[in-house]
Design a protein around this motif. Structure first.
Motif, PDB file in Angstrom:
ATOM      1  N   ALA A 185       0.903  -1.275  -0.070  1.00 37.03           N
ATOM      2  CA  ALA A 185      -0.024  -0.121  -0.114  1.00 37.03           C
ATOM      3  C   ALA A 185       0.826   1.111  -0.077  1.00 37.03           C
ATOM      4  N   PHE A 186       2.134   1.246   0.868  1.00 39.15           N
ATOM      5  CA  PHE A 186       2.929   2.342   0.843  1.00 39.15           C
ATOM      6  C   PHE A 186       3.639   2.661  -0.650  1.00 39.15           C
ATOM      7  N   MET A 187       3.770   1.504  -1.342  1.00 40.95           N
ATOM      8  CA  MET A 187       4.631   1.672  -2.866  1.00 40.95           C
ATOM      9  C   MET A 187       3.216   2.431  -3.627  1.00 40.95           C
ATOM     10  N   LEU A 190       3.538   6.129  -2.679  1.00 38.59           N
ATOM     11  CA  LEU A 190       4.913   6.499  -3.424  1.00 38.59           C
ATOM     12  C   LEU A 190       4.675   7.018  -4.868  1.00 38.59           C
ATOM     13  N   ASP A 191       4.114   6.149  -5.492  1.00 41.22           N
ATOM     14  CA  ASP A 191       3.964   6.214  -6.915  1.00 41.22           C
ATOM     15  C   ASP A 191       2.961   7.408  -7.370  1.00 41.22           C
ATOM     16  N   SER A 192       1.971   7.692  -6.454  1.00 40.01           N
ATOM     17  CA  SER A 192       1.060   8.478  -6.772  1.00 40.01           C
ATOM     18  C   SER A 192       1.645  10.096  -6.217  1.00 40.01           C
ATOM     19  N   ALA A 193       2.516   9.916  -5.370  1.00 42.36           N
ATOM     20  CA  ALA A 193       3.252  11.211  -4.916  1.00 42.36           C
ATOM     21  C   ALA A 193       4.007  12.007  -5.945  1.00 42.36           C
ATOM     22  N   VAL A 277      20.339   9.971  10.161  1.00 40.83           N
ATOM     23  CA  VAL A 277      19.396  11.023  10.332  1.00 40.83           C
ATOM     24  C   VAL A 277      18.122  10.700  10.181  1.00 40.83           C
ATOM     25  N   SER A 278      17.322  10.900  11.055  1.00 40.32           N
ATOM     26  CA  SER A 278      15.954  10.405  11.248  1.00 40.32           C
ATOM     27  C   SER A 278      15.069  11.563  11.453  1.00 40.32           C
ATOM     28  N   CYS A 279      13.598  11.207  11.296  1.00 41.45           N
ATOM     29  CA  CYS A 279      12.162  11.864  11.530  1.00 41.45           C
ATOM     30  C   CYS A 279      11.500  10.764  11.904  1.00 41.45           C
ATOM     31  N   TYR A 280      10.469  11.179  12.991  1.00 44.11           N
ATOM     32  CA  TYR A 280       9.735  10.201  13.471  1.00 44.11           C
ATOM     33  C   TYR A 280       8.330  10.715  13.461  1.00 44.11           C
ATOM     34  N   LEU A 281       7.089   9.798  13.235  1.00 36.72           N
ATOM     35  CA  LEU A 281       5.929   9.966  13.449  1.00 36.72           C
ATOM     36  C   LEU A 281       5.442   8.962  14.717  1.00 36.72           C
ATOM     37  N   ARG A 282       5.604   9.834  15.856  1.00 37.16           N
ATOM     38  CA  ARG A 282       5.305   8.868  17.050  1.00 37.16           C
ATOM     39  C   ARG A 282       3.939   8.667  17.530  1.00 37.16           C
ATOM     40  N   ASP A 283       3.489   7.687  18.417  1.00 40.95           N
ATOM     41  CA  ASP A 283       2.487   7.558  19.049  1.00 40.95           C
ATOM     42  C   ASP A 283       1.654   7.035  18.189  1.00 40.95           C
ATOM     43  N   THR A 284       2.229   5.936  17.325  1.00 42.25           N
ATOM     44  CA  THR A 284       1.504   5.654  16.120  1.00 42.25           C
ATOM     45  C   THR A 284       1.483   4.074  15.777  1.00 42.25           C
ATOM     46  N   PRO A 286       1.450   0.847  13.883  1.00 40.13           N
ATOM     47  CA  PRO A 286       1.506   0.246  12.355  1.00 40.13           C
ATOM     48  C   PRO A 286       0.452  -0.899  12.132  1.00 40.13           C
ATOM     49  N   ASP A 287       0.052  -1.415  13.289  1.00 36.91           N
ATOM     50  CA  ASP A 287      -1.069  -2.481  12.874  1.00 36.91           C
ATOM     51  C   ASP A 287      -2.534  -2.199  12.846  1.00 36.91           C
ATOM     52  N   ASP A 288      -2.597  -0.610  12.991  1.00 35.03           N
ATOM     53  CA  ASP A 288      -4.044  -0.152  12.780  1.00 35.03           C
ATOM     54  C   ASP A 288      -3.935   0.219  11.240  1.00 35.03           C
ATOM     55  N   GLU A 289      -4.718  -0.844  10.667  1.00 34.80           N
ATOM     56  CA  GLU A 289      -4.911  -0.458   9.378  1.00 34.80           C
ATOM     57  C   GLU A 289      -5.816   0.856   8.707  1.00 34.80           C
ATOM     58  N   ALA A 290      -6.425   1.063   9.675  1.00 36.91           N
ATOM     59  CA  ALA A 290      -7.537   2.126   9.251  1.00 36.91           C
ATOM     60  C   ALA A 290      -6.630   3.479   9.266  1.00 36.91           C
ATOM     61  N   ASP A 291      -5.526   3.412  10.023  1.00 35.34           N
ATOM     62  CA  ASP A 291      -4.576   4.677   9.786  1.00 35.34           C
ATOM     63  C   ASP A 291      -3.431   4.696   9.012  1.00 35.34           C
ATOM     64  N   TRP A 292      -3.620   3.448   8.040  1.00 35.37           N
ATOM     65  CA  TRP A 292      -2.493   3.368   7.082  1.00 35.37           C
ATOM     66  C   TRP A 292      -2.452   4.509   6.316  1.00 35.37           C
ATOM     67  N   PRO A 293      -3.347   5.039   5.564  1.00 35.70           N
ATOM     68  CA  PRO A 293      -3.310   6.256   4.698  1.00 35.70           C
ATOM     69  C   PRO A 293      -2.707   7.421   5.278  1.00 35.70           C
ATOM     70  N   ARG A 294      -2.947   7.726   6.563  1.00 36.45           N
ATOM     71  CA  ARG A 294      -2.008   8.846   7.235  1.00 36.45           C
ATOM     72  C   ARG A 294      -0.577   8.504   7.369  1.00 36.45           C
ATOM     73  N   GLN A 295      -0.178   7.292   7.732  1.00 35.16           N
ATOM     74  CA  GLN A 295       1.089   6.949   8.041  1.00 35.16           C
ATOM     75  C   GLN A 295       1.908   6.827   6.687  1.00 35.16           C
ATOM     76  N   HIS A 296       0.976   6.488   5.589  1.00 35.13           N
ATOM     77  CA  HIS A 296       1.858   6.175   4.239  1.00 35.13           C
ATOM     78  C   HIS A 296       2.100   7.549   3.774  1.00 35.13           C
ATOM     79  N   ALA A 297       1.185   8.532   3.563  1.00 38.12           N
ATOM     80  CA  ALA A 297       1.382   9.879   3.287  1.00 38.12           C
ATOM     81  C   ALA A 297       2.542  10.679   3.975  1.00 38.12           C
ATOM     82  N   TRP A 298       2.472  10.370   5.359  1.00 40.39           N
ATOM     83  CA  TRP A 298       3.653  11.153   6.035  1.00 40.39           C
ATOM     84  C   TRP A 298       4.944  10.326   5.705  1.00 40.39           C
TER      85      TRP A 298
END
Length: 317
Positions: A185-187, A190-193, A277-284, A286-298
């Motif tokens: 789903a992430f790929m 990425l393609d649409s971005a 060199v890192s950046c994080y989206l915390r309090d997230t 990855p098992d919550d499939e309903a939240d994947w669109p937000r995670q993948h966009a980030w």
């Protein structure tokens, strides 16, 4: 048979290689290739989550995860003979992180500590598995020393690993299939971005995926962790020249962060030869499939941002 010219296998004194556990042995074991050797002894694929991780008032040597399930695995190191203190620490750490497995490494295990691990396996059942492994070093003639991990105590072979990989009660553990679904789903995102990083590749069956960035020794890595509840994008710098290259990039830190519009975490990783060199989206989760669109966009936005900011600087080093 006299012309075979076989070498002679000889033991190597551990003290001649590592004279300090926290500053020498633990950072060595934390490297991916060495965790791979350790995991192979148990039939596991181990990925480092944290080194010297705080667990209450104590610090666990290494906290990993099973790459196929995401479940936490504790590693407690001891370069000497097993003792009561380390036995107590392994139990405290295991409780603190709700470990699916505990791997206690020592130079030698006493009979009483082998029995203690067997007793723990008997009362813990499938909840947590306890393994005792002795570490040895060997060489052939004048070759470099090589490690050997000998399992001296554990709950069994195939059944133990199967139980470790089983879902925790009341929750489906993310397996390789789940990872592939996440990254597939992430790929697509990425393609649409339409950024410099494209997603036209086979999704991996582990908790991270990586992309080239124009030069050997550098890569963009996107990863997830259910243990620490975050997703992450990082520029990973590896190899014998990593520290120098990292330092050169860090000189442009203010300019880079101004370009992308947010701060980054610059980690020289003093315990390792690599840097990141890192950046994080915390309090997230990855098992919550309903939240994947937000995670993948980030993840897609950050990965493309870091590629744009670093690629020309990396090529100019």
């Amino acid at each position: 048979m006299d012309d075979l010219n076989l070498g002679r296998l000889e033991p190597v004194d551990i003290d001649t290689v590592w004279d300090n556990e926290p500053a020498g042995f633990t950072p060595w074991l934390a490297r991916a290739e060495n965790l791979g050797t350790l995991g192979a002894a148990l039939g596991l694929r181990l990925e480092l989550e944290a080194q010297e991780m705080a667990v209450g008032a104590l610090r666990a040597d290494l906290v990993c995860r099973d790459a196929d399930t995401g479940r936490p695995v504790l590693i407690e190191n001891q370069l000497g003979r097993s003792d009561h203190g380390h036995l107590g620490q392994t139990i405290a750490y295991a409780a603190g992180i709700d470990a699916a497995a505990v791997i206690w490494l020592a130079r030698r295990f006493s009979d009483e500590h082998r029995r203690a691990l067997g007793w723990l396996n008997g009362i813990a059942g499938d909840k947590t598995r306890f393994f005792g492994l002795e570490i040895e070093l060997w060489k052939i003639d004048d070759s470099r020393a090589a490690p050997r991990f000998d399992v001296v105590s554990g709950p069994g072979s195939g059944a133990a690993v199967a139980a470790l990989r089983a879902p925790a009660a009341g929750r489906a553990a993310p397996r390789g299939l789940g990872h592939r679904k996440y990254w597939r789903a992430f790929m697509q995102v990425l393609d649409s971005a339409g950024g410099p990083i494209t997603g036209g590749r086979r999704p991996p069956d582990c908790a991270k995926t990586q992309f080239h960035i124009g030069r050997h020794g550098f890569r963009i890595v996107a990863s997830t962790t259910t243990l620490r509840q975050h997703v992450r994008v990082q520029l990973y710098v590896e190899g014998k020249d990593a520290k120098r290259r990292f330092g050169l990039l860090q000189r442009d830190r203010a300019e880079i962060e101004a370009e992308i519009g947010y701060a980054l975490e610059w980690d020289e990783m003093p315990e390792s030869r690599d840097c990141r060199v890192s950046c994080y989206l915390r309090d997230t989760d990855p098992d919550d499939e309903a939240d994947w669109p937000r995670q993948h966009a980030w993840l897609a936005e950050r990965a493309n941002d870091m590629h744009r900011a670093f690629v020309r600087r990396i090529r100019a080093l």
